[in-house]
Each structure stands twice: as C-alpha cells, then as structure tokens.
Design a protein around this motif. Sequence first.
Motif, PDB file in Angstrom:
ATOM      1  N   ALA A  64     -48.925  28.047  10.245  1.00  0.00           N
ATOM      2  CA  ALA A  64     -48.953  28.831   9.146  1.00  0.00           C
ATOM      3  C   ALA A  64     -48.505  28.210   7.821  1.00  0.00           C
ATOM      4  O   ALA A  64     -48.483  28.850   6.822  1.00  0.00           O
ATOM      5  CB  ALA A  64     -47.932  30.055   9.140  1.00  0.00           C
ATOM      6  N   GLY A  65     -48.243  26.774   7.979  1.00  0.00           N
ATOM      7  CA  GLY A  65     -47.781  26.145   6.918  1.00  0.00           C
ATOM      8  C   GLY A  65     -46.383  26.309   6.400  1.00  0.00           C
ATOM      9  O   GLY A  65     -45.902  26.098   5.252  1.00  0.00           O
ATOM     10  N   PHE A  66     -45.531  26.908   7.377  1.00  0.00           N
ATOM     11  CA  PHE A  66     -44.027  27.034   6.860  1.00  0.00           C
ATOM     12  C   PHE A  66     -42.974  26.090   7.643  1.00  0.00           C
ATOM     13  O   PHE A  66     -43.276  25.769   8.923  1.00  0.00           O
ATOM     14  CB  PHE A  66     -43.486  28.503   7.088  1.00  0.00           C
ATOM     15  N   PRO A  67     -41.926  25.820   7.072  1.00  0.00           N
ATOM     16  CA  PRO A  67     -40.785  24.951   7.626  1.00  0.00           C
ATOM     17  C   PRO A  67     -40.013  25.730   8.544  1.00  0.00           C
ATOM     18  O   PRO A  67     -38.889  25.095   8.899  1.00  0.00           O
ATOM     19  CB  PRO A  67     -40.294  24.381   6.564  1.00  0.00           C
ATOM     20  N   LEU A  68     -40.100  26.996   8.851  1.00  0.00           N
ATOM     21  CA  LEU A  68     -39.256  27.664   9.672  1.00  0.00           C
ATOM     22  C   LEU A  68     -38.998  26.895  10.829  1.00  0.00           C
ATOM     23  O   LEU A  68     -39.777  26.170  11.454  1.00  0.00           O
ATOM     24  CB  LEU A  68     -39.859  29.178  10.080  1.00  0.00           C
ATOM     25  N   LYS A  69     -37.567  26.830  11.519  1.00  0.00           N
ATOM     26  CA  LYS A  69     -37.120  26.056  12.615  1.00  0.00           C
ATOM     27  C   LYS A  69     -36.281  27.032  13.263  1.00  0.00           C
ATOM     28  O   LYS A  69     -35.351  27.710  12.987  1.00  0.00           O
ATOM     29  CB  LYS A  69     -36.169  24.962  11.840  1.00  0.00           C
ATOM     30  N   ALA A  70     -36.218  26.754  14.716  1.00  0.00           N
ATOM     31  CA  ALA A  70     -35.364  27.328  15.662  1.00  0.00           C
ATOM     32  C   ALA A  70     -34.902  26.177  16.446  1.00  0.00           C
ATOM     33  O   ALA A  70     -35.238  25.014  16.711  1.00  0.00           O
ATOM     34  CB  ALA A  70     -36.134  28.080  16.692  1.00  0.00           C
ATOM     35  N   ILE A  71     -33.296  26.490  16.882  1.00  0.00           N
ATOM     36  CA  ILE A  71     -32.771  25.375  17.478  1.00  0.00           C
ATOM     37  C   ILE A  71     -32.052  26.392  18.809  1.00  0.00           C
ATOM     38  O   ILE A  71     -31.741  27.557  18.601  1.00  0.00           O
ATOM     39  CB  ILE A  71     -31.567  24.946  16.940  1.00  0.00           C
ATOM     40  N   ALA A  72     -31.774  25.466  19.831  1.00  0.00           N
ATOM     41  CA  ALA A  72     -31.284  26.049  21.167  1.00  0.00           C
ATOM     42  C   ALA A  72     -29.998  25.377  21.137  1.00  0.00           C
ATOM     43  O   ALA A  72     -29.941  24.038  21.106  1.00  0.00           O
ATOM     44  CB  ALA A  72     -32.302  26.066  22.208  1.00  0.00           C
ATOM     45  N   LYS A 122     -27.033  27.669  33.099  1.00  0.00           N
ATOM     46  CA  LYS A 122     -26.283  27.686  31.990  1.00  0.00           C
ATOM     47  C   LYS A 122     -27.340  28.519  30.931  1.00  0.00           C
ATOM     48  O   LYS A 122     -28.633  28.467  31.101  1.00  0.00           O
ATOM     49  CB  LYS A 122     -26.112  26.231  31.309  1.00  0.00           C
ATOM     50  N   LYS A 123     -26.811  29.232  30.083  1.00  0.00           N
ATOM     51  CA  LYS A 123     -27.485  30.014  28.896  1.00  0.00           C
ATOM     52  C   LYS A 123     -27.461  29.146  27.721  1.00  0.00           C
ATOM     53  O   LYS A 123     -26.552  28.412  27.503  1.00  0.00           O
ATOM     54  CB  LYS A 123     -27.035  31.364  28.907  1.00  0.00           C
ATOM     55  N   TYR A 124     -28.588  29.523  27.159  1.00  0.00           N
ATOM     56  CA  TYR A 124     -28.785  28.744  25.606  1.00  0.00           C
ATOM     57  C   TYR A 124     -28.956  30.001  24.824  1.00  0.00           C
ATOM     58  O   TYR A 124     -29.869  30.801  25.158  1.00  0.00           O
ATOM     59  CB  TYR A 124     -29.746  27.579  25.729  1.00  0.00           C
ATOM     60  N   ILE A 125     -28.295  29.791  23.579  1.00  0.00           N
ATOM     61  CA  ILE A 125     -28.649  30.666  22.434  1.00  0.00           C
ATOM     62  C   ILE A 125     -29.589  29.953  21.614  1.00  0.00           C
ATOM     63  O   ILE A 125     -29.514  29.002  21.146  1.00  0.00           O
ATOM     64  CB  ILE A 125     -27.445  30.831  21.605  1.00  0.00           C
ATOM     65  N   VAL A 126     -30.659  30.889  21.133  1.00  0.00           N
ATOM     66  CA  VAL A 126     -31.619  30.448  20.317  1.00  0.00           C
ATOM     67  C   VAL A 126     -31.490  30.938  18.826  1.00  0.00           C
ATOM     68  O   VAL A 126     -31.289  32.346  18.606  1.00  0.00           O
ATOM     69  CB  VAL A 126     -33.218  30.770  20.944  1.00  0.00           C
ATOM     70  N   TYR A 127     -31.366  30.317  18.026  1.00  0.00           N
ATOM     71  CA  TYR A 127     -31.272  30.524  16.568  1.00  0.00           C
ATOM     72  C   TYR A 127     -32.487  30.251  15.621  1.00  0.00           C
ATOM     73  O   TYR A 127     -33.021  29.325  15.892  1.00  0.00           O
ATOM     74  CB  TYR A 127     -30.070  29.633  15.990  1.00  0.00           C
ATOM     75  N   LEU A 128     -32.709  31.286  14.814  1.00  0.00           N
ATOM     76  CA  LEU A 128     -33.733  30.858  13.778  1.00  0.00           C
ATOM     77  C   LEU A 128     -32.844  30.519  12.497  1.00  0.00           C
ATOM     78  O   LEU A 128     -31.939  30.986  12.168  1.00  0.00           O
ATOM     79  CB  LEU A 128     -34.562  32.008  13.388  1.00  0.00           C
ATOM     80  N   LEU A 129     -33.228  29.440  11.651  1.00  0.00           N
ATOM     81  CA  LEU A 129     -32.604  28.928  10.777  1.00  0.00           C
ATOM     82  C   LEU A 129     -33.118  29.412   9.386  1.00  0.00           C
ATOM     83  O   LEU A 129     -34.454  29.467   9.228  1.00  0.00           O
ATOM     84  CB  LEU A 129     -32.527  27.267  10.762  1.00  0.00           C
ATOM     85  N   ASN A 130     -32.561  29.497   8.405  1.00  0.00           N
ATOM     86  CA  ASN A 130     -32.847  30.012   7.087  1.00  0.00           C
ATOM     87  C   ASN A 130     -33.544  28.820   6.335  1.00  0.00           C
ATOM     88  O   ASN A 130     -33.369  27.493   6.468  1.00  0.00           O
ATOM     89  CB  ASN A 130     -31.959  30.392   6.197  1.00  0.00           C
TER      90      ASN A 130
END
Length: 98
Positions: A87-95, A18-26
């Motif tokens: 780096a002190g940022f809240p950047l989040k990725a999801i799969a 199975k394949k998973y899409i990785v997104y970065l969230l704003n």
Amino acid sequence: MADYQHELDDELELEEPKKYIVYLLNDDFSTMDFVIEVLVRVFRKSIDEAEKIMLDIHNNGKAICGVYTQEIALTKVAQVSTMARKAGFPLKAIAQEE
C-alpha cells in the motif's frame, strides 16, 4: 515377535509455549483508514475495536493488537509488513515476549 515396553517419565513437566505481544507502531504517514483495515484483516478485530486500537496507537505511539505464540506473532508482523509495503505505507508491527 519383540515385546516393547515404553517407560514413561511421570516427572515430565509440560510448559505452555511462550506468548508474544504484537504491537502496531505509530507513524506520520499511514492513514487511519489503512491502520483500521490492517487491524480488521490481519488481527480479526471488529470495526469498533479497530477504531479504538487505532486511536490508542495514534495517541500513545503504539498499541497491543494481540497476544500469540511466537510463530503466529511473527506471521502477523510479516503480514502487516507485506500489506504496508504493497500500500506504500511505513506501518510497522513488532512482537515482544510477554
């Protein structure tokens, strides 16, 4: 000496993993430069690709960074989290499963 015979199942069906899409969230705190750095370092994007994806994230709330098997996708999510935390940022990725 024992004579071993192996019975092979001709009906065995192999499936692609199975394949998973990785997104970065704003978010409102991670800088555009940091997002580009993550895209280049974690997702191996060129600077031009990273800029386009970063703008897509900024304008649409999220963007696809890549499609991977589950193990690789979850590793990418963890790498983003680690980089952002350091780096002190809240950047989040999801799969998400494709």
